[in-house]
Design a protein around this motif. Structure first.
Motif, PDB file in Angstrom:
ATOM      1  N   LYS A  13       3.757  -5.116   1.741  1.00 22.82           N
ATOM      2  CA  LYS A  13       3.656  -3.829   2.411  1.00 22.82           C
ATOM      3  C   LYS A  13       2.208  -3.599   2.838  1.00 22.82           C
ATOM      4  CE  LYS A  13       4.632   1.068   1.795  1.00 22.82           C
ATOM      5  NZ  LYS A  13       5.051   2.121   0.864  1.00 22.82           N
ATOM      6  N   ALA A  14       2.033  -3.326   4.130  1.00 21.94           N
ATOM      7  CA  ALA A  14       0.696  -3.077   4.673  1.00 21.94           C
ATOM      8  C   ALA A  14       0.820  -2.094   5.824  1.00 21.94           C
ATOM      9  CB  ALA A  14       0.056  -4.372   5.148  1.00 21.94           C
ATOM     10  N   LEU A  15      -0.284  -1.413   6.119  1.00 20.39           N
ATOM     11  CA  LEU A  15      -0.302  -0.410   7.175  1.00 20.39           C
ATOM     12  C   LEU A  15      -1.630  -0.487   7.907  1.00 20.39           C
ATOM     13  CD1 LEU A  15       0.964   2.163   8.496  1.00 20.39           C
ATOM     14  CD2 LEU A  15      -0.264   3.469   6.755  1.00 20.39           C
ATOM     15  N   LEU A  16      -1.550  -0.494   9.220  1.00 22.78           N
ATOM     16  CA  LEU A  16      -2.741  -0.429  10.060  1.00 22.78           C
ATOM     17  C   LEU A  16      -3.017   1.045  10.319  1.00 22.78           C
ATOM     18  CD1 LEU A  16      -4.723  -2.150  11.880  1.00 22.78           C
ATOM     19  CD2 LEU A  16      -3.104  -1.691  13.706  1.00 22.78           C
ATOM     20  N   ASN A  17      -4.082   1.591   9.713  1.00 22.30           N
ATOM     21  CA  ASN A  17      -4.399   3.015   9.864  1.00 22.30           C
ATOM     22  C   ASN A  17      -4.992   3.344  11.217  1.00 22.30           C
ATOM     23  OD1 ASN A  17      -3.557   3.786   7.271  1.00 22.30           O
ATOM     24  ND2 ASN A  17      -5.497   3.129   6.401  1.00 22.30           N
ATOM     25  N   SER A  18      -5.924   2.520  11.650  1.00 25.63           N
ATOM     26  CA  SER A  18      -6.580   2.742  12.936  1.00 25.63           C
ATOM     27  C   SER A  18      -7.134   1.410  13.425  1.00 25.63           C
ATOM     28  CB  SER A  18      -7.702   3.776  12.821  1.00 25.63           C
ATOM     29  OG  SER A  18      -8.726   3.288  11.968  1.00 25.63           O
ATOM     30  N   SER A  19      -7.370   1.335  14.743  1.00 28.39           N
ATOM     31  CA  SER A  19      -7.947   0.111  15.289  1.00 28.39           C
ATOM     32  C   SER A  19      -8.722   0.437  16.559  1.00 28.39           C
ATOM     33  CB  SER A  19      -6.856  -0.918  15.582  1.00 28.39           C
ATOM     34  OG  SER A  19      -5.987  -0.442  16.591  1.00 28.39           O
ATOM     35  N   HIS A  55      -3.871  -2.675  -5.066  1.00 34.82           N
ATOM     36  CA  HIS A  55      -3.687  -2.289  -3.670  1.00 34.82           C
ATOM     37  C   HIS A  55      -5.034  -1.833  -3.125  1.00 34.82           C
ATOM     38  CE1 HIS A  55       0.424  -2.604  -4.776  1.00 34.82           C
ATOM     39  NE2 HIS A  55       0.605  -1.357  -5.189  1.00 34.82           N
ATOM     40  N   VAL A  56      -5.188  -1.884  -1.802  1.00 31.08           N
ATOM     41  CA  VAL A  56      -6.425  -1.420  -1.179  1.00 31.08           C
ATOM     42  C   VAL A  56      -6.067  -0.366  -0.129  1.00 31.08           C
ATOM     43  CG1 VAL A  56      -6.483  -3.252   0.564  1.00 31.08           C
ATOM     44  CG2 VAL A  56      -8.599  -2.129  -0.100  1.00 31.08           C
ATOM     45  N   MET A  72      -3.338  -2.157   2.213  1.00 32.31           N
ATOM     46  CA  MET A  72      -2.560  -3.349   1.891  1.00 32.31           C
ATOM     47  C   MET A  72      -2.232  -3.386   0.404  1.00 32.31           C
ATOM     48  SD  MET A  72      -4.566  -6.242   4.155  1.00 32.31           S
ATOM     49  CE  MET A  72      -3.309  -7.497   3.930  1.00 32.31           C
ATOM     50  N   ASN A  73      -0.948  -3.545   0.087  1.00 29.39           N
ATOM     51  CA  ASN A  73      -0.549  -3.752  -1.294  1.00 29.39           C
ATOM     52  C   ASN A  73      -0.983  -5.141  -1.746  1.00 29.39           C
ATOM     53  OD1 ASN A  73       0.629  -1.251  -1.251  1.00 29.39           O
ATOM     54  ND2 ASN A  73       2.726  -1.963  -1.570  1.00 29.39           N
ATOM     55  N   ASN A  74      -1.004  -5.334  -3.053  1.00 32.06           N
ATOM     56  CA  ASN A  74      -1.292  -6.643  -3.604  1.00 32.06           C
ATOM     57  C   ASN A  74      -0.304  -7.656  -3.019  1.00 32.06           C
ATOM     58  OD1 ASN A  74      -2.098  -8.798  -5.186  1.00 32.06           O
ATOM     59  ND2 ASN A  74      -0.930  -8.134  -6.963  1.00 32.06           N
ATOM     60  N   ALA A  75      -0.802  -8.808  -2.581  1.00 29.72           N
ATOM     61  CA  ALA A  75      -0.040  -9.925  -2.008  1.00 29.72           C
ATOM     62  C   ALA A  75       0.444  -9.670  -0.579  1.00 29.72           C
ATOM     63  CB  ALA A  75       1.128 -10.326  -2.904  1.00 29.72           C
ATOM     64  N   THR A  88      -2.000  -7.693  18.628  1.00 32.04           N
ATOM     65  CA  THR A  88      -0.723  -7.279  18.066  1.00 32.04           C
ATOM     66  C   THR A  88      -0.739  -7.557  16.571  1.00 32.04           C
ATOM     67  OG1 THR A  88       0.376  -7.849  20.127  1.00 32.04           O
ATOM     68  CG2 THR A  88       1.778  -7.557  18.194  1.00 32.04           C
ATOM     69  N   PRO A  89      -0.758  -6.501  15.735  1.00 32.22           N
ATOM     70  CA  PRO A  89      -0.694  -6.716  14.288  1.00 32.22           C
ATOM     71  C   PRO A  89       0.755  -6.818  13.832  1.00 32.22           C
ATOM     72  CG  PRO A  89      -1.110  -4.412  14.753  1.00 32.22           C
ATOM     73  CD  PRO A  89      -1.017  -5.111  16.078  1.00 32.22           C
ATOM     74  N   LEU A  90       1.001  -7.629  12.806  1.00 33.61           N
ATOM     75  CA  LEU A  90       2.341  -7.795  12.259  1.00 33.61           C
ATOM     76  C   LEU A  90       2.241  -8.015  10.755  1.00 33.61           C
ATOM     77  CD1 LEU A  90       5.423  -8.237  12.736  1.00 33.61           C
ATOM     78  CD2 LEU A  90       4.875 -10.679  12.989  1.00 33.61           C
TER      79      LEU A  90
END
Length: 148
Positions: free
Chosen positions: A71-77, A44-45, A90-93, A64-66
């Motif tokens: 499993k992934a998360l946008l922390n900031s943009s 994971h990263v 971002m999890n692996n895959a 628009t992120p999707l």
């Protein structure tokens, strides 16, 4: 003496694809760009930096992120006229897809990188960076012969 055990995490972030819709874009029309990012792992990263340069001449850009896999998360943009930056977990895959929608306000011509559109094709052709002589203007001469 105390030994410290540690493991170095290994991730492989990949920009899988960048696609534009439509594939031919005209001034004043809406355009979309879809960018897909994937973590090929194996780990994971956390806090990965994502940067995308946006084409010049876009106005009203939105992103628009999707999450499209895993499993992934946008922390900031942060979105500016020239670029989009994001910090990702971002999890692996996992896959994230970013859809950028905008209006094309101006398109620089290939021989004139300025936003101002030339009204004289010969002047544009002979200008910097091309220099004298045009390779994108052709002349044709048609002789009309009256019917006998």
């Amino acid at each position: 003496m105390n030994l410290l055990a540690f493991r170095i995490l290994d991730t492989d972030l990949e920009v899988v694809s960048i696609t534009s819709y439509p594939t031919s874009i005209c001034e004043g029309k809406a355009a979309s760009f879809v960018v897909t990012v994937r973590n090929n792992g194996p780990d994971h990263v956390l806090g990965a930096k994502f940067h995308l340069d946006l084409p010049a001449g876009l106005t009203g850009s939105t992103v628009t992120p999707l999450v499209t896999a895993g499993k992934a998360l946008l922390n900031s943009s942060n979105l500016t006229a020239a670029a989009y930056d994001a910090t990702l977990n971002m999890n692996n895959a996992a896959k994230l897809t970013f859809t950028i929608n905008a209006t094309v306000s101006t398109l620089p011509t290939p021989t004139n990188p300025d936003a101002a559109i030339s009204t004289d094709p010969d002047q544009e052709c002979n200008a910097v960076p091309s220099g004298p002589g045009c390779n994108n203007i052709k002349d044709v001469q048609i002789n009309v012969i009256p019917e006998a």
